[in-house]
Design a protein around this motif. Sequence first.
Motif, PDB file in Angstrom:
ATOM      1  N   ILE A   1       0.876  -1.177   0.000  1.00 17.05           N
ATOM      2  CA  ILE A   1       0.000   0.000   0.000  1.00 17.05           C
ATOM      3  C   ILE A   1       0.911   1.225   0.000  1.00 17.05           C
ATOM      4  O   ILE A   1       1.488   1.586   1.033  1.00 17.05           O
ATOM      5  CB  ILE A   1      -0.919   0.004   1.247  1.00 17.05           C
TER       6      ILE A   1
ATOM      7  N   THR B   1       1.436   4.784   0.208  1.00 19.09           N
ATOM      8  CA  THR B   1       0.618   5.903   0.708  1.00 19.09           C
ATOM      9  C   THR B   1       0.794   7.160  -0.130  1.00 19.09           C
ATOM     10  O   THR B   1       0.022   8.105   0.017  1.00 19.09           O
ATOM     11  CB  THR B   1       0.996   6.263   2.159  1.00 19.09           C
TER      12      THR B   1
ATOM     13  N   GLU C   1      -0.808   8.273   7.681  1.00 15.51           N
ATOM     14  CA  GLU C   1      -1.239   7.516   6.499  1.00 15.51           C
ATOM     15  C   GLU C   1      -0.801   6.061   6.578  1.00 15.51           C
ATOM     16  O   GLU C   1      -1.542   5.163   6.164  1.00 15.51           O
ATOM     17  CB  GLU C   1      -0.669   8.164   5.220  1.00 15.51           C
TER      18      GLU C   1
ATOM     19  N   ALA D   1      -3.315   2.864   6.751  1.00 14.28           N
ATOM     20  CA  ALA D   1      -3.202   1.706   5.846  1.00 14.28           C
ATOM     21  C   ALA D   1      -3.174   0.410   6.646  1.00 14.28           C
ATOM     22  O   ALA D   1      -3.877  -0.559   6.329  1.00 14.28           O
ATOM     23  CB  ALA D   1      -1.936   1.839   4.988  1.00 14.28           C
TER      24      ALA D   1
ATOM     25  N   SER E   1       5.570   3.107   1.943  1.00 17.08           N
ATOM     26  CA  SER E   1       4.577   2.033   1.821  1.00 17.08           C
ATOM     27  C   SER E   1       4.398   1.222   3.097  1.00 17.08           C
ATOM     28  O   SER E   1       5.316   1.088   3.899  1.00 17.08           O
ATOM     29  CB  SER E   1       4.996   1.062   0.711  1.00 17.08           C
TER      30      SER E   1
ATOM     31  N   VAL F   1      -9.145  -0.261   2.375  1.00 17.15           N
ATOM     32  CA  VAL F   1      -8.058   0.725   2.488  1.00 17.15           C
ATOM     33  C   VAL F   1      -8.388   1.955   1.629  1.00 17.15           C
ATOM     34  O   VAL F   1      -8.235   3.102   2.076  1.00 17.15           O
ATOM     35  CB  VAL F   1      -6.700   0.094   2.076  1.00 17.15           C
TER      36      VAL F   1
ATOM     37  N   PRO G   1      -4.113   5.913  -2.149  1.00 18.99           N
ATOM     38  CA  PRO G   1      -2.887   5.115  -2.210  1.00 18.99           C
ATOM     39  C   PRO G   1      -2.874   4.249  -3.463  1.00 18.99           C
ATOM     40  O   PRO G   1      -3.920   4.029  -4.071  1.00 18.99           O
ATOM     41  CB  PRO G   1      -2.987   4.237  -0.959  1.00 18.99           C
TER      42      PRO G   1
ATOM     43  N   ILE H   1      -2.210   0.481  -4.649  1.00 14.95           N
ATOM     44  CA  ILE H   1      -2.171  -0.832  -3.990  1.00 14.95           C
ATOM     45  C   ILE H   1      -1.863  -1.907  -5.021  1.00 14.95           C
ATOM     46  O   ILE H   1      -2.521  -1.984  -6.061  1.00 14.95           O
ATOM     47  CB  ILE H   1      -3.517  -1.134  -3.296  1.00 14.95           C
TER      48      ILE H   1
END
Length: 426
Positions: free
Chosen positions: A257, A259, A355, A359, A381, A398, A410, A412
């Motif tokens: 993920i 961010t 963030e 996540a 991330s 998310v 984000p 992903i």
Amino acid sequence: MTSRHSREPTATPAGGQDLVRTGPPEPVGAQDRARAARLAERFAEVYGHVPDGVWRAPGRVNLIGEHTDYNEGFVLPFAIDRSAMVAVRLRRDTGTGVGGRDVVELASTYAPDGSGLSRAGFPVAGPAPGSVPGWGAYPAGVVSVLTGLDDVTVPGFELLLDSTVPVGAGLSSSHAVEVATMVALDDLLGLGLDRPAMARMTQRAENEFVGAPTGIMDQSASLMGRTGSALFLDCRSLATELVPLPVAEHGLRVLVIDTKVAHSHADGGYAARRATCERAAAALGVDSLRDVPAETDLGALDEESARRVRHVLTENRRVLQCVQLLRKGDVAGVGDLLTASHASLRDDYEVSCPELDLAVDTALTAGALGARMTGGGFGGSAIALVPAAREEQVRDAVLRGFADVGPAAPDIFTVLPADGAGRVPE
Ligand code: GLA
């Protein structure tokens, strides 16, 4: 499991298991070969002749073992299936100046200004730190380290870079460029450097030339990773063991993920953590935090330093526990360790950010088995270990979580453990 190319055991970590060095990686797959062929064609368009070859170096995800590398501790990263590729041709001309034998010319397909190609260059004889702006500093750092070695002469060369490692996502896009340049020059100049030596040299490029006081984990993962495995690395001895990480076979996914929150290791937070650890080690009378026994009373340290040290000590233990679970084939079982690592990084080491916490929290609530920030922190991330059947659910949760707090979404995507750096066969 140990590498098929393993040599004599070189170290015994706290878990009592032998670590062994890894050898060169396996050949890469058809997709990478097709990408390399396209890069070689582009090289011919840019420079007017074919390259000597194409080399690739992957980015990395750190499964666990964060901010332990520069404390001479343990880490468990893996090379990912996203890589930097460089097409390179050594200069054969004898002249000097532009087009001559003493000049390095660089081009990259990554051009944030939309121009399609970003160019840089420097005299091979001694690029000075700060003299090569932007991404060119990474190859320049490698050249600077190699030219400083006895008996090594680096001629000018042309290089074209293409990377699928997202920039600024905390997945070591910069180290991938350094490692790709390093393996290319090692090959072309016949230097015969082993992988730990190349890891140390690219770390020097990063520390002394680029000016980021980072440890040795990222380069090592990029150089010594292997498909289907995580790299258990003792950052003191650089002894390694490939530990099976068969995520797909266990019906699992590693979700990254990103961010999109910018981070930079040249900035103060990373260096400040490192300095605190070094001061704490000195106050505790040891060379590095690696040597602090688990039961040590940290009461002599100030409260903040004690928390930083506690993170490093507990994180080293979590790495060893994670290795033990993976050796037994319990991939799903590492989830709780990942989540505990995140809590320690957030509360004791204080390198997370809202963030990253969002996540991690939303992924866990939606059914991830474990989640944590990966890499240096302050942005970048998070990773989540997710049963394949819950992948969509976690992604959606998310994205919704981020949409609720602001406009920034984000990125992903899934990653798999991939092979370390090497030449791409034609
Ligand atoms: C960055 C550095 C690594 C390591 C991590 C934190 O990725 O490049 O050397 O220190 O942060 O674990």
